[in-house]
Design an enzyme around this catalytic site. Structure first.
Site, mmCIF file in Angstrom:
data_model
loop_
_atom_site.group_PDB
_atom_site.id
_atom_site.type_symbol
_atom_site.label_atom_id
_atom_site.label_comp_id
_atom_site.label_asym_id
_atom_site.label_seq_id
_atom_site.Cartn_x
_atom_site.Cartn_y
_atom_site.Cartn_z
ATOM 1 C CB SER A 91 51.892 25.382 30.246
ATOM 2 O OG SER A 91 51.092 25.976 29.238
ATOM 3 C CB ALA B 252 42.144 29.053 24.840
ATOM 4 C CG HIS C 296 51.579 31.284 27.134
ATOM 5 N ND1 HIS C 296 50.221 31.439 27.017
ATOM 6 C CD2 HIS C 296 52.129 31.876 26.043
ATOM 7 C CE1 HIS C 296 49.955 32.081 25.900
ATOM 8 N NE2 HIS C 296 51.100 32.363 25.290
ATOM 9 N NE ARG D 187 49.681 22.384 27.739
ATOM 10 C CZ ARG D 187 48.642 23.036 28.273
ATOM 11 N NH1 ARG D 187 48.767 24.322 28.603
ATOM 12 N NH2 ARG D 187 47.506 22.409 28.480
ATOM 13 C CD GLU E 24 52.467 34.788 23.165
ATOM 14 O OE1 GLU E 24 53.111 35.284 22.202
ATOM 15 O OE2 GLU E 24 51.869 33.702 23.091
ATOM 16 N NE ARG F 264 47.068 23.309 25.185
ATOM 17 C CZ ARG F 264 45.871 23.707 25.653
ATOM 18 N NH1 ARG F 264 45.594 24.994 25.730
ATOM 19 N NH2 ARG F 264 44.981 22.825 26.055
ATOM 20 C CG HIS G 173 46.600 28.717 21.257
ATOM 21 N ND1 HIS G 173 47.964 28.914 21.307
ATOM 22 C CD2 HIS G 173 46.223 28.362 22.515
ATOM 23 C CE1 HIS G 173 48.387 28.663 22.543
ATOM 24 N NE2 HIS G 173 47.348 28.330 23.286
ATOM 25 N NE ARG H 282 36.520 24.406 39.115
ATOM 26 C CZ ARG H 282 35.686 25.213 38.444
ATOM 27 N NH1 ARG H 282 35.694 25.206 37.130
ATOM 28 N NH2 ARG H 282 34.854 25.998 39.090
ATOM 29 N N PRO I 63 40.848 34.095 29.256
ATOM 30 C CG PRO I 63 40.276 32.937 27.336
ATOM 31 C CD PRO I 63 40.960 34.195 27.801
ATOM 32 C CG ASN I 64 38.654 28.920 30.856
ATOM 33 O OD1 ASN I 64 37.555 28.931 31.389
ATOM 34 N ND2 ASN I 64 38.812 28.683 29.566
ATOM 35 C CG ASN J 197 48.374 33.643 30.151
ATOM 36 O OD1 ASN J 197 47.953 33.193 29.083
ATOM 37 N ND2 ASN J 197 48.714 32.872 31.163
ATOM 38 C CE1 TYR K 136 47.509 25.775 31.872
ATOM 39 C CE2 TYR K 136 45.529 24.534 32.392
ATOM 40 C CZ TYR K 136 46.375 25.100 31.465
ATOM 41 O OH TYR K 136 46.100 24.989 30.130
HETATM 42 O O1 CA2 Z 1 50.021 28.170 29.885
HETATM 43 C C1 CA2 Z 1 49.291 29.159 29.823
HETATM 44 O O2 CA2 Z 1 49.437 30.150 30.530
HETATM 45 C C2 CA2 Z 1 48.082 29.132 28.852
HETATM 46 O O3 CA2 Z 1 47.884 30.460 28.362
HETATM 47 C C3 CA2 Z 1 46.892 28.678 29.670
HETATM 48 C C4 CA2 Z 1 45.639 28.519 28.818
HETATM 49 C C5 CA2 Z 1 45.908 27.622 27.618
HETATM 50 O O4 CA2 Z 1 44.761 27.545 26.804
HETATM 51 C C6 CA2 Z 1 47.087 28.125 26.808
HETATM 52 O O5 CA2 Z 1 47.315 27.233 25.747
HETATM 53 C C7 CA2 Z 1 48.329 28.220 27.658
HETATM 54 C C8 CA2 Z 1 44.518 27.889 29.641
HETATM 55 C C9 CA2 Z 1 44.167 28.613 30.892
HETATM 56 C C10 CA2 Z 1 43.170 27.776 31.637
HETATM 57 O O6 CA2 Z 1 43.482 27.816 32.994
HETATM 58 C C11 CA2 Z 1 42.871 26.901 33.786
HETATM 59 C C12 CA2 Z 1 43.246 26.921 35.094
HETATM 60 C C13 CA2 Z 1 42.692 26.023 35.963
HETATM 61 C C14 CA2 Z 1 41.746 25.117 35.524
HETATM 62 C C15 CA2 Z 1 41.359 25.118 34.208
HETATM 63 C C16 CA2 Z 1 41.919 26.022 33.328
#
Ligand code: CA2
Length: 149
Positions: free
Chosen positions: A102, A77, A100, A107, A98, A111, A80, A18, A10-11, A74, A23
Site C-alpha cells: 500500500s 507494521a 510496501h 494512509r 523497503e 504509517r 513504523h 483476509r 508480521p501478518n 517489507n 491488501y
Molecule cells: O502496505 C504494506 O505492505 C504494509 O507494510 C502492510 C502492513 C502495514 O502495517 C504497513 O503499514 C504497510 C500490514 C500487513 C498486514 O497484512 C495483512 C494481510 C491480510 C490481512 C490482514 C493483514
C-alpha cells in the site's frame, strides 16, 4: 548472479486470505513465486523468509550479511515502530530496498513514519505485488553500479 533475500514481516502471511479490500487477493506465496521468477530474469537468485517475530527478522538480517547481496524488506507494521530493525540494517551493511504493498503515505499518519527508510537505499510503496518487482529491479541496478553483480 546476485543473491537477494525477500524478507516479509508480521501478518503478511495472511495476504489474500483476509481484508482483500485493503491488501488485495494476491497471497504471499504468489508474491514469493513472482519474486523468484522475476529475479531469474534479472540474474538474481531469490530466497524468501517471513516471520511474525521481530527477533527472527533481525536474525535473518544478520545472517544476510554473509550470504546475500541485497534485501527486499517489507517489515509490515514494524516499519513504523522498530528501532531494533533499523539498527540491524545499519550493522548488516547489505543494501535494503523497503517495500510496501500500500501507499503508506496516503494512509493513517502513524504509517507515514518509517524507521527503515533512513537506512534503506530507497523505498517503493503503493503498487501492490509490483512493488516487489520494482524493488528487485532497483537492487539489480544498484548492485550492477556497485560492481557486485
Ligand atoms: O502496505 C504494506 O505492505 C504494509 O507494510 C502492510 C502492513 C502495514 O502495517 C504497513 O503499514 C504497510 C500490514 C500487513 C498486514 O497484512 C495483512 C494481510 C491480510 C490481512 C490482514 C493483514
Amino acid at each position: 548472479m546476485q543473491n537477494i533475500l525477500v524478507l516479509n514481516g508480521p501478518n503478511l502471511n495472511l495476504l489474500g486470505t483476509r481484508q482483500p479490500e485493503v491488501y488485495g487477493r494476491t497471497t504471499l506465496q504468489m508474491i514469493e513465486e513472482l519474486c523468484v521468477s522475476h529475479g531469474k530474469s534479472n540474474g538474481q537468485t531469490v530466497t524468501h523468509f517471513q516471520s511474525n517475530h521481530e527477533g527472527a527478522l533481525i536474525d535473518a538480517i544478520h545472517a544476510a550479511r554473509d550470504a546475500q547481496d541485497g534485501i527486499v524488506l517489507n517489515a509490515g507494521a514494524y516499519t513504523h515502530t522498530s528501532v531494533a530493525l533499523m539498527d540491524a540494517i545499519s550493522s548488516a551493511a547489505v543494501p535494503v530496498v523497503e517495500v510496501h504493498l500500500s501507499n503508506i503515505h496516503a494512509r493513517e499518519p502513524f504509517r507515514h513514519k518509517s524507521y527503515i527508510a533512513p537506512v534503506a537505499i530507497g523505498q517503493i510503496c503503493g503498487f501492490g505485488a509490483t512493488s516487489y518487482v520494482l524493488a528487485l529491479d532497483a537492487l539489480a541496478a544498484h548492485l550492477r553500479k556497485e560492481g557486485a553483480g
